[in-house]
Design an enzyme around this catalytic site. Structure first.
Site, mmCIF file in Angstrom:
data_model
loop_
_atom_site.group_PDB
_atom_site.id
_atom_site.type_symbol
_atom_site.label_atom_id
_atom_site.label_comp_id
_atom_site.label_asym_id
_atom_site.label_seq_id
_atom_site.Cartn_x
_atom_site.Cartn_y
_atom_site.Cartn_z
ATOM 1 N N THR A 1 30.285 1.940 3.767
ATOM 2 C CA THR A 1 30.349 2.050 2.300
ATOM 3 C C THR A 1 31.538 1.270 1.739
ATOM 4 O OG1 THR A 1 29.417 4.277 2.553
ATOM 5 C CG2 THR A 1 30.212 3.722 0.386
ATOM 6 N N GLY B 1 31.665 8.417 3.838
ATOM 7 C CA GLY B 1 30.716 9.515 4.038
ATOM 8 C C GLY B 1 31.170 10.724 3.232
#
Ligand code: GLY
Length: 615
Positions: free
Chosen positions: A432, A516
């Site tokens: 991410t 996460g």
């Protein structure tokens, strides 16, 4: 210990691994390419990102050691903070040429797809939180969604008789065709630019095409993750065709893949980006690219049909809003749990008493204890109640200030809570990316987007230079969870692009992080550092972080003094150190803060290849 010492110590671990793997390269299996010839033209050249104006460099070329200094940037007009200097620069250039913050954000997103390919890109999805100069707030959901043919029997799951935990047989939720959700990034950026931008989408795509064609020097975070992905590069020839060196070069260099400092051109991804540039979202969701994505996914077990792509839509949603110490906090609604959990955490801490927290002192034993207890409580609720389709009423109840008072009353200063529920997302990803763009008029765009795990599913549409996500792993493998596969269109996310406003509604801060489920506590700590402790943007980003959740395992960066950790253990905390002083699993936050003098302070996390620029 100085920052320099710290960074050298952390780096030595990295090079030991790199050296061992280079030495072993000749023993590794040869990579089979999807095509006979790699499409990236090879011209041997090495270097590091160097800022033309200041001479600042991202890392040491010889050692690959990240430069911990000089990541932030302040300016009177605008600031951009992003996962790579290449992408931040692309955003800044669009602003300087007269584009607005949304145009710049789209340029950053496409440039990230090229320069931070392990973390995010056009094969993934995410969220955009926006505030316009006139005070209007908007939120765009472009999360990846499950294909239509996915149901509750999509994967075989087994339950461990001892722990009661479920897992997916063969890790099919993490790699290959059944790990992939329909990508949302292109639909999200096209929607944002069409509705809120001032330039054509083609202009936002151009800097990424330039990076593909002219090349860029691979940063240390990408370099190390390419190295770690070796087994999967071998297993997925389409992935190999993007990142393996031509055979002659591999023989000469004694390694197979590109690495930190190599000039890398991604002519394959240039082809995909040009389709988007010429045809907009249809260039991605229809025609040859749709065909290539379906072929690649279904080759590795996927069940995609053309309509999964053709019918994909990004949509506008109402962001969640809360308050903390008089400031308004605006963040991701479902399908992300992020905003809800951040607001719930802030409510619990406010109910516990912000004066007490301030008195305990930043990262003191008492402060970390209270944060850890609040995290356990909120993550227990998250795993029990939250899924992409949780009812509004329940979400509101979780963010209720009265409920927070009850939860705060459970926190005791001389003992530790043992939460009943367990968090299904106990692991952290290093995947991410998050970035922020803000200008002096108060236009703010904060985006967090992802392909989930590093290099996602490892499946690449053949010849297009990008990886498809493994977002389906964000469904819980426990079939009884509200977030079980087949129960909602989207897997539950933690991504939390967050905007904080002052009491009078003027902008204070934009912040987001990868990591996460750890995203939630990374963003929380930045809000506490700035709002409660009055830190500046870069100062906040650089603080050592902790993380806890319903598994009651307090993780901490090792810059936190050992006597603090010993005292927490004495209180009853189970503790686990992160792998170093600056651990990229503890979040990697990018943000922009509006300083009291009216300037914009961009902050970028030294834990990865991030950089802020401003003017
Ligand atoms: N895959 C990371 C997230 O959505 O939170």
């Amino acid at each position: 210990m100085s920052k320099k010492d710290i960074s050298r110590r952390s780096f030595l671990k990295g090079t030991a691994a790199a050296g061992a793997s280079l030495a072993a390269a000749s023993l590794l299996p040869r990579i089979t390419m999807a095509e006979d010839e790699p499409t990236s033209e090879f011209k041997w050249e090495r270097g590091v990102f160097t800022d033309e104006e200041t001479g600042w460099q991202l890392c040491d070329l010889e050692t690959g050691e990240l430069n911990l200094e000089g990541r932030g940037a302040n300016g009177a007009n605008a600031a951009v903070a992003a996962g790579t200097p290449w992408a931040a620069k692309a955003g800044l250039d669009v602003l300087k040429k007269g584009g607005n913050a949304v145009d710049a954000a789209a340029a950053v997103a496409f440039a990230i797809s090229v320069t931070e390919p392990q973390a995010s890109g056009i094969g993934g999805g995410g969220f955009m939180t926006m505030r316009a100069a006139d005070g209007t707030i908007n939120f765009i959901n472009f999360r990846e969604c499950a294909p239509e043919l996915c149901d509750q029997s999509f994967w075989p799951v087994v339950q461990d008789p001892e722990t009661g935990r479920y897992s997916v047989v063969g890790g099919a939720n993490g790699k290959g065709g059944r790990a992939i959700g329909v990508p949302g990034t292109v639909a999200g950026m096209a929607y944002a630019v069409e509705k809120f931008g001032s330039l054509p989408l083609a202009d936002a795509v151009q800097p990424a095409i330039d990076l593909c064609e002219n090349g860029f020097y691979i940063g240390p975070t990408t370099g190390v993750s390419l190295e770690s992905a070796y087994t999967n590069i071998v297993a997925y020839p389409e992935f190999a065709s993007i990142y393996t060196l031509p055979e002659e070069a591999a023989d000469e260099l004694g390694r197979f893949t590109y690495f930190t400092g190599d000039l890398f051109k991604n002519t394959q991804q240039a082809k995909a980006l040009k389709l988007i540039q010429e045809q907009g979202r249809d260039g991605f969701y229809k025609g040859e690219l749709q065909d290539a994505m379906i072929k690649a996914s279904n080759k590795y077990g996927g069940v995609f049909q053309p309509k999964d792509f053709e019918e994909y839509e990004a949509d506008l949603r109402e962001p969640v809003q809360g308050t903390f110490m008089g400031k308004t906090v605006i963040s991701s609604p479902l399908p992300s749990s992020g905003g809800t959990c951040i607001i719930q955490l802030l409510n619990v801490l406010e109910a516990f008493g912000v004066d007490k927290l301030k008195e305990y002192g930043h990262n003191s034993v008492e402060y970390i204890h209270v944060l850890s207890e609040a995290m356990k409580l909120v993550y227990s609720d998250r795993s029990k109640y939250l899924a992409a389709n949780t009812e509004d009423a329940l979400v509101k109840a979780l963010m209720d200030k009265e409920y927070a008072k009850y939860l705060a009353s459970l926190i005791k200063m001389d003992s530790c809570l043992t939460p009943e529920a367990h968090d299904p997302f106990q692991y952290e990803h290093q995947d991410t990316t998050s970035f922020a763009v803000a200008d002096k008029d108060g236009n703010i765009v904060c985006v967090t987007f992802t392909i989930n795990g590093y290099f996602g599913s490892y499946v690449a549409p053949d010849g297009y230079g990008f990886l498809l996500n493994n977002e389906m792993a964000d469904y819980d493998s426990n079939p009884n969870s509200p977030n079980a596969i087949g129960k909602a269109k989207y897997p539950l996310s933690s991504m939390s692009p967050t905007i904080v406003l002052n009491e009078d509604g003027s902008p204070f801060l934009a912040i987001g992080s990868p990591g996460g489920a750890t995203i939630i506590v990374a963003v929380l700590q930045i809000i506490l550092d700035t709002v409660l402790f009055g830190m500046d943007m870069q100062e906040a980003v650089e603080q050592p972080r902790i993380a806890d959740n319903a598994s009651a395992n307090l993780r901490y960066e090792t810059r936190i003094p050992q006597e603090t950790i010993d005292a927490l253990v004495a209180l009853g905390h189970k503790v686990t150190p992160y792998s170093g002083d600056w651990d990229r699993s503890s979040g990697s936050c990018q943000g922009v803060l509006y300083a009291a003098d009216g300037t914009l302070h961009g902050g970028a996390d030294p834990r990865r290849d991030n950089k802020a620029f401003a003017f």
